[in-house]
Design a protein around this motif. Structure first.
Motif, PDB file in Angstrom:
ATOM      1  N   VAL A  27       0.827  -1.211   0.000  1.00 35.85           N
ATOM      2  CA  VAL A  27       0.000   0.000   0.000  1.00 35.85           C
ATOM      3  C   VAL A  27       0.860   1.259   0.000  1.00 35.85           C
ATOM      4  O   VAL A  27       0.544   2.233  -0.675  1.00 35.85           O
ATOM      5  CB  VAL A  27      -0.954  -0.009   1.219  1.00 35.85           C
ATOM      6  CG1 VAL A  27      -1.689   1.306   1.355  1.00 35.85           C
ATOM      7  CG2 VAL A  27      -1.934  -1.164   1.109  1.00 35.85           C
ATOM      8  N   ARG A  28       1.970   1.257   0.716  1.00 37.28           N
ATOM      9  CA  ARG A  28       2.719   2.486   0.948  1.00 37.28           C
ATOM     10  C   ARG A  28       3.865   2.741  -0.031  1.00 37.28           C
ATOM     11  O   ARG A  28       4.262   3.891  -0.214  1.00 37.28           O
ATOM     12  CB  ARG A  28       3.304   2.475   2.363  1.00 37.28           C
ATOM     13  CG  ARG A  28       2.298   2.327   3.446  1.00 37.28           C
ATOM     14  CD  ARG A  28       1.896   3.555   4.088  1.00 37.28           C
ATOM     15  NE  ARG A  28       3.042   4.441   4.266  1.00 37.28           N
ATOM     16  CZ  ARG A  28       2.935   5.664   4.673  1.00 37.28           C
ATOM     17  NH1 ARG A  28       1.771   6.154   4.939  1.00 37.28           N
ATOM     18  NH2 ARG A  28       3.994   6.419   4.810  1.00 37.28           N
ATOM     19  N   PHE A  29       4.440   1.707  -0.629  1.00 35.24           N
ATOM     20  CA  PHE A  29       5.619   1.915  -1.471  1.00 35.24           C
ATOM     21  C   PHE A  29       5.247   2.673  -2.733  1.00 35.24           C
ATOM     22  O   PHE A  29       4.127   2.573  -3.233  1.00 35.24           O
ATOM     23  CB  PHE A  29       6.276   0.593  -1.794  1.00 35.24           C
ATOM     24  CG  PHE A  29       7.106   0.029  -0.655  1.00 35.24           C
ATOM     25  CD1 PHE A  29       7.361   0.754   0.485  1.00 35.24           C
ATOM     26  CD2 PHE A  29       7.631  -1.238  -0.738  1.00 35.24           C
ATOM     27  CE1 PHE A  29       8.112   0.250   1.523  1.00 35.24           C
ATOM     28  CE2 PHE A  29       8.393  -1.764   0.297  1.00 35.24           C
ATOM     29  CZ  PHE A  29       8.633  -1.014   1.424  1.00 35.24           C
ATOM     30  N   PRO A  30       6.212   3.449  -3.286  1.00 36.49           N
ATOM     31  CA  PRO A  30       5.859   4.433  -4.321  1.00 36.49           C
ATOM     32  C   PRO A  30       5.618   3.872  -5.723  1.00 36.49           C
ATOM     33  O   PRO A  30       4.914   4.506  -6.501  1.00 36.49           O
ATOM     34  CB  PRO A  30       7.071   5.373  -4.327  1.00 36.49           C
ATOM     35  CG  PRO A  30       8.198   4.535  -3.857  1.00 36.49           C
ATOM     36  CD  PRO A  30       7.613   3.584  -2.872  1.00 36.49           C
ATOM     37  N   ASP A  31       6.216   2.760  -6.086  1.00 43.12           N
ATOM     38  CA  ASP A  31       6.010   2.287  -7.456  1.00 43.12           C
ATOM     39  C   ASP A  31       5.791   0.775  -7.472  1.00 43.12           C
ATOM     40  O   ASP A  31       5.908   0.096  -6.452  1.00 43.12           O
ATOM     41  CB  ASP A  31       7.176   2.688  -8.363  1.00 43.12           C
ATOM     42  CG  ASP A  31       8.500   2.069  -7.978  1.00 43.12           C
ATOM     43  OD1 ASP A  31       8.530   1.273  -7.037  1.00 43.12           O
ATOM     44  OD2 ASP A  31       9.508   2.389  -8.626  1.00 43.12           O
ATOM     45  N   ALA A  32       5.462   0.271  -8.657  1.00 44.28           N
ATOM     46  CA  ALA A  32       5.114  -1.143  -8.798  1.00 44.28           C
ATOM     47  C   ALA A  32       6.274  -2.063  -8.427  1.00 44.28           C
ATOM     48  O   ALA A  32       6.056  -3.137  -7.868  1.00 44.28           O
ATOM     49  CB  ALA A  32       4.673  -1.426 -10.226  1.00 44.28           C
ATOM     50  N   PHE A  33       7.485  -1.634  -8.695  1.00 43.26           N
ATOM     51  CA  PHE A  33       8.644  -2.497  -8.433  1.00 43.26           C
ATOM     52  C   PHE A  33       8.892  -2.645  -6.931  1.00 43.26           C
ATOM     53  O   PHE A  33       9.178  -3.738  -6.455  1.00 43.26           O
ATOM     54  CB  PHE A  33       9.873  -1.937  -9.151  1.00 43.26           C
ATOM     55  CG  PHE A  33       9.630  -1.805 -10.621  1.00 43.26           C
ATOM     56  CD1 PHE A  33       9.598  -2.924 -11.430  1.00 43.26           C
ATOM     57  CD2 PHE A  33       9.375  -0.569 -11.180  1.00 43.26           C
ATOM     58  CE1 PHE A  33       9.353  -2.809 -12.784  1.00 43.26           C
ATOM     59  CE2 PHE A  33       9.123  -0.444 -12.525  1.00 43.26           C
ATOM     60  CZ  PHE A  33       9.102  -1.570 -13.336  1.00 43.26           C
ATOM     61  N   ALA A  34       8.781  -1.579  -6.201  1.00 46.73           N
ATOM     62  CA  ALA A  34       8.944  -1.651  -4.753  1.00 46.73           C
ATOM     63  C   ALA A  34       7.807  -2.452  -4.137  1.00 46.73           C
ATOM     64  O   ALA A  34       8.009  -3.215  -3.185  1.00 46.73           O
ATOM     65  CB  ALA A  34       9.000  -0.249  -4.162  1.00 46.73           C
ATOM     66  N   ARG A  35       6.614  -2.310  -4.673  1.00 49.77           N
ATOM     67  CA  ARG A  35       5.474  -3.092  -4.162  1.00 49.77           C
ATOM     68  C   ARG A  35       5.679  -4.578  -4.420  1.00 49.77           C
ATOM     69  O   ARG A  35       5.362  -5.411  -3.570  1.00 49.77           O
ATOM     70  CB  ARG A  35       4.187  -2.614  -4.807  1.00 49.77           C
ATOM     71  CG  ARG A  35       3.793  -1.236  -4.383  1.00 49.77           C
ATOM     72  CD  ARG A  35       2.489  -0.805  -5.014  1.00 49.77           C
ATOM     73  NE  ARG A  35       2.314   0.609  -4.828  1.00 49.77           N
ATOM     74  CZ  ARG A  35       2.043   1.464  -5.793  1.00 49.77           C
ATOM     75  NH1 ARG A  35       1.868   1.040  -7.021  1.00 49.77           N
ATOM     76  NH2 ARG A  35       1.927   2.736  -5.537  1.00 49.77           N
ATOM     77  N   MET A  36       6.198  -4.915  -5.597  1.00 49.87           N
ATOM     78  CA  MET A  36       6.474  -6.327  -5.892  1.00 49.87           C
ATOM     79  C   MET A  36       7.537  -6.865  -4.952  1.00 49.87           C
ATOM     80  O   MET A  36       7.467  -8.016  -4.536  1.00 49.87           O
ATOM     81  CB  MET A  36       6.922  -6.497  -7.339  1.00 49.87           C
ATOM     82  CG  MET A  36       5.772  -6.572  -8.303  1.00 49.87           C
ATOM     83  SD  MET A  36       6.313  -7.046  -9.919  1.00 49.87           S
ATOM     84  CE  MET A  36       6.634  -5.436 -10.591  1.00 49.87           C
ATOM     85  N   HIS A  37       8.519  -6.042  -4.630  1.00 52.82           N
ATOM     86  CA  HIS A  37       9.558  -6.456  -3.698  1.00 52.82           C
ATOM     87  C   HIS A  37       8.933  -6.842  -2.356  1.00 52.82           C
ATOM     88  O   HIS A  37       9.236  -7.898  -1.804  1.00 52.82           O
ATOM     89  CB  HIS A  37      10.564  -5.314  -3.524  1.00 52.82           C
ATOM     90  CG  HIS A  37      11.589  -5.552  -2.482  1.00 52.82           C
ATOM     91  ND1 HIS A  37      12.669  -6.367  -2.685  1.00 52.82           N
ATOM     92  CD2 HIS A  37      11.673  -5.103  -1.217  1.00 52.82           C
ATOM     93  CE1 HIS A  37      13.393  -6.403  -1.580  1.00 52.82           C
ATOM     94  NE2 HIS A  37      12.807  -5.641  -0.685  1.00 52.82           N
ATOM     95  N   ALA A  38       8.049  -5.994  -1.858  1.00 55.17           N
ATOM     96  CA  ALA A  38       7.398  -6.281  -0.580  1.00 55.17           C
ATOM     97  C   ALA A  38       6.516  -7.525  -0.680  1.00 55.17           C
ATOM     98  O   ALA A  38       6.519  -8.373   0.223  1.00 55.17           O
ATOM     99  CB  ALA A  38       6.567  -5.079  -0.141  1.00 55.17           C
ATOM    100  N   ALA A  39       5.797  -7.662  -1.760  1.00 52.54           N
ATOM    101  CA  ALA A  39       4.869  -8.794  -1.892  1.00 52.54           C
ATOM    102  C   ALA A  39       5.608 -10.126  -2.024  1.00 52.54           C
ATOM    103  O   ALA A  39       5.169 -11.135  -1.462  1.00 52.54           O
ATOM    104  CB  ALA A  39       3.955  -8.571  -3.086  1.00 52.54           C
TER     105      ALA A  39
END
Length: 124
Positions: A27-39
């Motif tokens: 929810v909080r990370f700024p772009d799709a790549f950072a979100r994928m990293h978290a997921a």
């Protein structure tokens, strides 16, 4: 409550905490790549902790081998899948966050038409 039950409870709580933190990251990370990293971290580590808890709780039912194989499957497939999805998103033109300072794929050659290989072969 036995020691195995206590260990399983701690592992499940750890796995759930990792998945919860990953959800916050998505929810909080700024772009799709950072979100994928978290997921992908949640899929690998959080799920593995829950499966290890199931191994700790297994009392001779014979499911331990299957559970260990499930952990190995997660460790092999989840990072590879996350990498491939991120690479596909990059090639599709997904924008990077302005806070991104390193773009290692910017200098990579474009793939040849109809293939996933760089034009001119596999050099570099």
């Amino acid at each position: 409550m036995s020691a195995g039950d206590l260990l399983a409870s701690v592992l499940v709580l750890g796995g759930v905490a990792l998945v919860l933190l990953a959800a916050v990251g998505v929810v909080r990370f700024p772009d799709a790549f950072a979100r994928m990293h978290a997921a992908t971290k949640a899929a690998t580590l959080g799920s593995a902790l829950v499966v290890v808890a199931a191994v700790a709780r297994d009392r001779g039912t014979g499911d331990t081998v299957e559970l260990v194989l499930a952990i190995l499957f997660l460790f092999v497939t989840s990072p590879a899948a996350g990498h491939m999805v991120a690479r596909a998103a990059y090639r599709a033109g997904t924008e990077l966050s302005p806070a991104t300072s390193v773009d290692e794929l910017a200098s990579a050659p474009e793939p040849a038409a109809g293939t996933d290989q760089p034009a001119g072969g596999l050099a570099g």
